[in-house]
Motif scaffolding. Structure first.
Motif: not given
Length: 362
Positions: A299-301, A306-311, A317-319
């Motif tokens: 899940r983290f990977n 996804e974070y690397q594509q749209a930080p 979304r994480i918040y």
């Protein structure tokens, strides 16, 4: 008649003389001679027929001797024999189980060879020696460790060959008694007194049976020994109390050992079951943690990709997902605008229980 004429006529006829004498007796007896002879002949025939018939019981056979020589063996039933002592019949119980007792006697026993008696007593032929003393004497035995034991036993046997039983040995039942006592003394003498009294009874019975049967076959006694059974085995009277204490101690020892084994059999399976259960639980927990860790890593990977594509989007979304998980767990929620001024933050240190009590007071 002159002597010369008498010499010419020859000697008198004996048949003629006997006939004349019989005729004179009939004339004197008045004709009763014929009836008396007939009755006498009838009585003799009846006695002969009665003594010729005999019956063999169902559990026995008949051994027929003719002029003292063995003739045949007959099965149970009604048979005829040659009378007047020519044939003699010996009834032998081949299907009945016989026994001999050593060291004791059963009251009311009908077999004379079942117990010791003056005819089969090899120790003394004096009438002053009582059977009770003879019974005690035949039970006194010396063990392998030079101790003394009083051994009582019984042998059960059958007559397998009636011909050998009657003719090969002069006194087969008495010989069997001597053989049994000799073998029992030999077998008991090979063991210690503790083995004889406690743990060695079955081995003594088996070995004694084997040796007795071997000697009976060697002597051609016609006997088959079925069982040797030990009865009472006691130490001599002066030391009997000490032996009883030893036996009680051994019984107490066996009792404690059995109780310990019972407790062992009760506790050990429970402990082993609990151990297996905990091992299975640990294996399950291990697999669970591994799977969860692998799932979290995947899940983290995925999230990092996804974070690397749209930080910014991913951070937002994480918040939101985090707040969605945290907010339902908070009971009281106070929302303050960032532009609001003059709001005094207050930390209420009063426990809720005291607040509830104060709220109930008038």
């Amino acid at each position: 008649m002159s002597p010369q004429n008498e010499s010419k006529s020859g000697p008198p006829d004996l048949d003629k003389v006997a006939s004349e004498m019989l005729h004179k007796y009939k004339m004197l007896s008045g004709g009763k001679f014929k009836t008396g002879v007939s009755v006498l002949i009838l009585v003799l025939l009846s006695m002969t027929a009665y003594t010729s018939l005999y019956t063999v019981p169902s559990d026995s056979v008949a051994v027929v001797l003719r002029f003292g020589k063995f003739q045949e063996v007959l099965r149970p039933g009604l048979h005829l024999k040659v009378p007047l002592g020519i044939d003699r019949v010996n009834i032998v119980p081949t299907k009945r189980q016989l026994k001999q007792e050593f060291g004791f006697s059963t009251p009311g026993a009908t077999d004379p060879d079942q117990n010791i008696n003056p005819n089969n007593n090899i120790r003394s032929t004096r009438s002053s020696i009582s059977p009770a003393n003879d019974q005690v004497a035949e039970t006194q035995m010396v063990t392998g460790d030079l101790n003394t034991a009083l051994v009582e036993w019984v042998i059960q046997y059958r007559i397998a060959d009636p011909k050998n039983y009657l003719f090969e040995v002069r006194d087969p039942a008495g010989t069997l008694r001597y053989v049994s006592e000799s073998v029992m003394r030999e077998v008991v003498g090979d063991r210690t007194v503790d083995e004889v009294i406690t743990i060695g009874r079955q081995e003594i019975e088996v070995e004694a049976l084997r040796k007795m049967q071997a000697l009976a076959s060697q002597y051609v006694m016609g006997i088959s020994i079925d069982q040797v059974q030990l009865k009472n085995i006691n130490p001599p009277v002066p030391v009997q109390a000490s032996f009883n204490e030893v036996n009680q101690a051994q019984q107490e020892k066996e009792k404690l050992i059995n109780e310990a084994r019972r407790e062992y059999n009760r506790i050990i399976p429970l402990a082993e079951g609990e151990r297996d259960q905990r091992i299975r639980e640990a294996d399950g927990y291990r697999l669970k943690r591994i799977n969860e860790a692998e799932g979290d890593a995947l899940r983290f990977n995925a999230l990092f990709a996804e974070y690397q594509q749209a930080p910014e989007v991913t951070r937002r979304r994480i918040y939101l997902e985090t707040m969605q998980e945290v907010m339902p767990t908070i009971k009281d929620k106070i929302i303050i605008d960032n532009a609001a001024l003059g709001v005094l933050p207050l930390l209420n240190l009063t426990p809720p229980s005291i607040q509830k009590i104060k709220g109930q007071q008038p």
